[in-house]
Design a protein around this motif. Structure first.
Motif, PDB file in Angstrom:
ATOM      1  N   ILE A 171      -6.525  -0.010  -3.234  1.00 60.72           N
ATOM      2  CA  ILE A 171      -6.702   0.529  -4.581  1.00 60.72           C
ATOM      3  C   ILE A 171      -7.971   1.368  -4.671  1.00 60.72           C
ATOM      4  N   SER A 196       0.809  -1.220   0.000  1.00 62.42           N
ATOM      5  CA  SER A 196       0.000   0.000   0.000  1.00 62.42           C
ATOM      6  C   SER A 196       0.840   1.266   0.000  1.00 62.42           C
ATOM      7  N   ARG A 216      -7.753   4.871  -2.697  1.00 64.09           N
ATOM      8  CA  ARG A 216      -6.561   5.700  -2.867  1.00 64.09           C
ATOM      9  C   ARG A 216      -6.880   6.853  -3.804  1.00 64.09           C
ATOM     10  N   SER A 219      -6.214   9.584  -6.466  1.00 65.92           N
ATOM     11  CA  SER A 219      -5.178   9.688  -7.486  1.00 65.92           C
ATOM     12  C   SER A 219      -4.422  10.998  -7.315  1.00 65.92           C
ATOM     13  N   ILE A 220      -3.176  11.008  -7.734  1.00 59.12           N
ATOM     14  CA  ILE A 220      -2.361  12.201  -7.622  1.00 59.12           C
ATOM     15  C   ILE A 220      -2.942  13.325  -8.466  1.00 59.12           C
ATOM     16  N   ASN A 221      -3.525  12.995  -9.617  1.00 59.62           N
ATOM     17  CA  ASN A 221      -4.141  14.026 -10.458  1.00 59.62           C
ATOM     18  C   ASN A 221      -5.346  14.652  -9.772  1.00 59.62           C
ATOM     19  N   ILE A 254       1.695   0.646  -4.496  1.00 55.26           N
ATOM     20  CA  ILE A 254       0.468   1.213  -5.044  1.00 55.26           C
ATOM     21  C   ILE A 254       0.531   2.735  -5.077  1.00 55.26           C
ATOM     22  N   TYR A 255       1.035   3.360  -4.022  1.00 56.84           N
ATOM     23  CA  TYR A 255       1.092   4.821  -3.994  1.00 56.84           C
ATOM     24  C   TYR A 255       2.133   5.384  -4.945  1.00 56.84           C
ATOM     25  N   ASN A 256       3.005   4.556  -5.460  1.00 54.51           N
ATOM     26  CA  ASN A 256       3.977   4.995  -6.458  1.00 54.51           C
ATOM     27  C   ASN A 256       3.605   4.506  -7.848  1.00 54.51           C
ATOM     28  N   ASP A 257       2.351   4.111  -7.996  1.00 54.87           N
ATOM     29  CA  ASP A 257       1.791   3.719  -9.295  1.00 54.87           C
ATOM     30  C   ASP A 257       2.528   2.580  -9.984  1.00 54.87           C
ATOM     31  N   VAL A 258       3.016   1.615  -9.188  1.00 54.85           N
ATOM     32  CA  VAL A 258       3.618   0.416  -9.766  1.00 54.85           C
ATOM     33  C   VAL A 258       2.477  -0.409 -10.362  1.00 54.85           C
ATOM     34  N   PRO A 259       2.603  -0.863 -11.604  1.00 52.40           N
ATOM     35  CA  PRO A 259       1.523  -1.631 -12.228  1.00 52.40           C
ATOM     36  C   PRO A 259       1.151  -2.875 -11.411  1.00 52.40           C
TER      37      PRO A 259
END
Length: 81
Positions: free
Chosen positions: A41, A8, A44, A46-48, A12-17
């Motif tokens: 998931i 987590s 969470r 999204s950064i955008n 996931i927070y670093n957008d690893v596929p």
């Protein structure tokens, strides 16, 4: 570091596929990984989304500061006249 924490916070927070997350955890299928990590998931942000929220908040704050400055100047001009 526990597996769930690692997944987590680091992956996931670093957008690893998800395919890589699944492989690193040793799951036999992607479905297992998705089922186990659903909470992280699904909730969470999204950064955008966070960037757009900060940008909108910043615009509102800037507008309020502008209004406050205008009102101060207006009061000052009316007090001196």
């Amino acid at each position: 570091m526990e597996r769930k924490t690692f997944v987590s916070t680091v992956l996931i927070y670093n957008d690893v596929p998800m395919e890589i997350v699944s492989e690193l955890l040793g799951h036999s299928s992607l479905k297992i990984s998705k089922d186990k990590m659903y909470d992280q998931i699904a909730f969470r942000p999204s950064i955008n989304w966070m960037r757009s929220e900060v940008k909108e908040f910043s615009k509102k704050v800037t507008a309020w500061i502008g209004i406050a400055i205008f009102l101060r100047r207006f009061e000052y001009n009316h007090q001196t006249n």
